[in-house]
Enzyme design. Structure first.
Site, PDB file in Angstrom:
ATOM      1  N   HIS A  75      38.299  10.950  16.733  1.00 39.63           N
ATOM      2  CA  HIS A  75      39.187  10.244  17.656  1.00 39.63           C
ATOM      3  C   HIS A  75      40.262  11.196  18.167  1.00 39.63           C
ATOM      4  CE1 HIS A  75      41.170   6.929  19.600  1.00 39.63           C
ATOM      5  NE2 HIS A  75      42.257   7.033  18.857  1.00 39.63           N
ATOM      6  N   ILE A 100      44.379   2.844  11.919  1.00 41.84           N
ATOM      7  CA  ILE A 100      44.632   3.030  13.345  1.00 41.84           C
ATOM      8  C   ILE A 100      45.574   4.213  13.579  1.00 41.84           C
ATOM      9  CG2 ILE A 100      45.742   1.975  15.372  1.00 41.84           C
ATOM     10  CD1 ILE A 100      44.718  -0.737  14.358  1.00 41.84           C
ATOM     11  N   ALA A 105      53.483  -4.037  11.533  1.00 40.85           N
ATOM     12  CA  ALA A 105      53.302  -5.162  12.462  1.00 40.85           C
ATOM     13  C   ALA A 105      54.409  -5.300  13.499  1.00 40.85           C
ATOM     14  CB  ALA A 105      53.175  -6.465  11.673  1.00 40.85           C
ATOM     15  N   ASP A 126      38.077   4.407  22.136  1.00 36.10           N
ATOM     16  CA  ASP A 126      37.240   5.313  22.926  1.00 36.10           C
ATOM     17  C   ASP A 126      36.091   4.558  23.581  1.00 36.10           C
ATOM     18  OD1 ASP A 126      38.834   7.438  21.973  1.00 36.10           O
ATOM     19  OD2 ASP A 126      37.621   7.564  20.164  1.00 36.10           O
TER      20      ASP A 126
END
Length: 271
Positions: A184, A124, A17, A157
Site C-alpha cells: 500500500h 489502516i 475513532a 487502492d
C-alpha cells in the site's frame, strides 16, 4: 477462508475513532446491520463521537472509551479497525510516518493481543507495509498470533482503481471489479487492470500506464489537493468500511467472500 461464527451480529472496535478517518468510519460501521456493538476509542474526544453516533437510529449499541478504558473498548471484540496515527502531509512519504505511527501501532496491537487476542485486526494506519509487521510482532510476543486474522487494509487502492477506470471507460464504478495486489505504497501497489477484460479492452497503452501510476500515487493527489489540511480520510473510511464488511460477512459464514489485503504470505517466507 473464515470460520463461521456462532452469531450473526458482531462487536466492532475502532481505535482512533475521533480522527479524520475514524469519525466517518465509525459512522459507516454504525449504519451496518452486521454490527451489534460499536466501541469507539481515542485518547481524546471519544465520548463526543460516541454520543453523536448514539443518536443514530440503527440497532447497534455504541460505547465510548478513553485511554484509561481500552480494556472496555476491546474486550469481546470480533473485529478491530485501527486508523489511529498521524496523517500524511505535503512532501511526506508513507515512510516518513514510520517513526510516529510505528510506536502508536505497537502499543495498540499489544493491547489487542491482551484483551481480544482472537479478533480480526484491520490495520489502516500508514505506512501499512510497515505497521502490519509491527502489529504482527506484538501478537507474536504475546504468543497469540494467528496470520489468518491480521490484515493490512489496502482496499482504497481497489476503490480508486474502480473509480479511475470507470472515469476513463464510462462504466458504472459500482459495477466493475479491478484487482489490486501488493502493498500500500507507491510502486508496491500493483493494479491488475488486464484481469477485467471488458474494461481493459477499452484502454490504450497510454491509458494503462497513466491509470496504473494514478492508482499507485492517488494518495499524493489528495494530499496536494487538501493543501496541508491532511490526507485521504473520507475515501479511506469508505474503503476501510468496505473491507470490514467483507470480513464480517466471512465471519458470518457467507460463502464466496474474497478480498485483497496486505497479509503474511506462506508462499514467501518473511513476507
Amino acid at each position: 477462508m473464515f470460520r463461521k461464527c456462532a452469531v450473526n451480529n458482531f462487536k466492532v472496535s475502532i481505535l482512533g475513532a475521533a480522527g479524520g478517518i475514524g469519525q466517518p468510519l465509525s459512522l459507516l460501521m454504525k449504519a451496518s446491520p452486521l454490527v451489534s456493538e460499536l466501541a469507539v476509542y481515542d485518547r481524546v474526544a471519544a465520548p463526543g463521537v460516541g454520543a453523536d453516533l448514539s443518536h443514530i437510529n440503527t440497532h447497534s449499541k455504541v460505547t465510548a472509551h478513553l485511554e484509561e478504558d481500552i480494556e472496555g473498548a476491546l474486550t469481546g471484540s470480533n473485529v478491530v479497525l485501527i486508523p489511529a496515527g498521524v496523517p500524511r502531509k505535503p512532501g511526506m512519504t508513507r515512510d516518513d510516518l514510520f517513526n510516529t505511527n510505528a510506536s502508536i501501532i505497537k502499543g495498540l496491537a499489544a493491547e489487542c493481543a491482551r484483551y481480544c487476542p482472537k479478533a480480526c485486526i484491520l490495520i489502516i494506519a500508514n505506512p501499512v507495509n510497515s505497521t502490519v509487521p509491527i502489529a504482527t510482532e506484538a501478537f507474536k510476543e504475546a504468543g497469540v498470533y494467528d496470520p489468518r486474522k491480521m490484515f493490512g487494509v489496502t482496499t482504497l487502492d481497489i476503490v480508486r482503481a474502480r473509480a479511475f477506470v470507470a472515469e476513463k471507460t464510462g462504466a458504472n464504478p459500482s459495477e466493475i471489479d479491478i484487482t489490486v495486489v501488493g502493498g500500500h505504497s507507491g510502486n508496491t501497489i500493483v493494479p491488475l487492470l488486464s484481469q477485467n477484460k471488458e474494461q481493459y479492452a477499452k484502454l490504450s497503452e497510454e491509458d494503462i500506464k497513466a491509470l496504473s501510476h494514478r492508482i499507485q500515487f492517488g494518495g499524493d493527489e489528495v494530499v496536494k489537493a487538501k493543501d496541508g489540511a491532511g490526507s485521504a480520510t473520507l475515501s479511506m473510511a469508505y474503503a476501510g468500511a468496505e473491507f470490514a464488511f467483507q470480513v464480517l460477512r466471512g465471519l458470518k459464514g457467507e460463502a464466496g467472500v474474497e478480498a485483497c489485503s496486505f497479509v503474511e504470505s506462506p508462499e514467501m517466507p518473511g513476507c
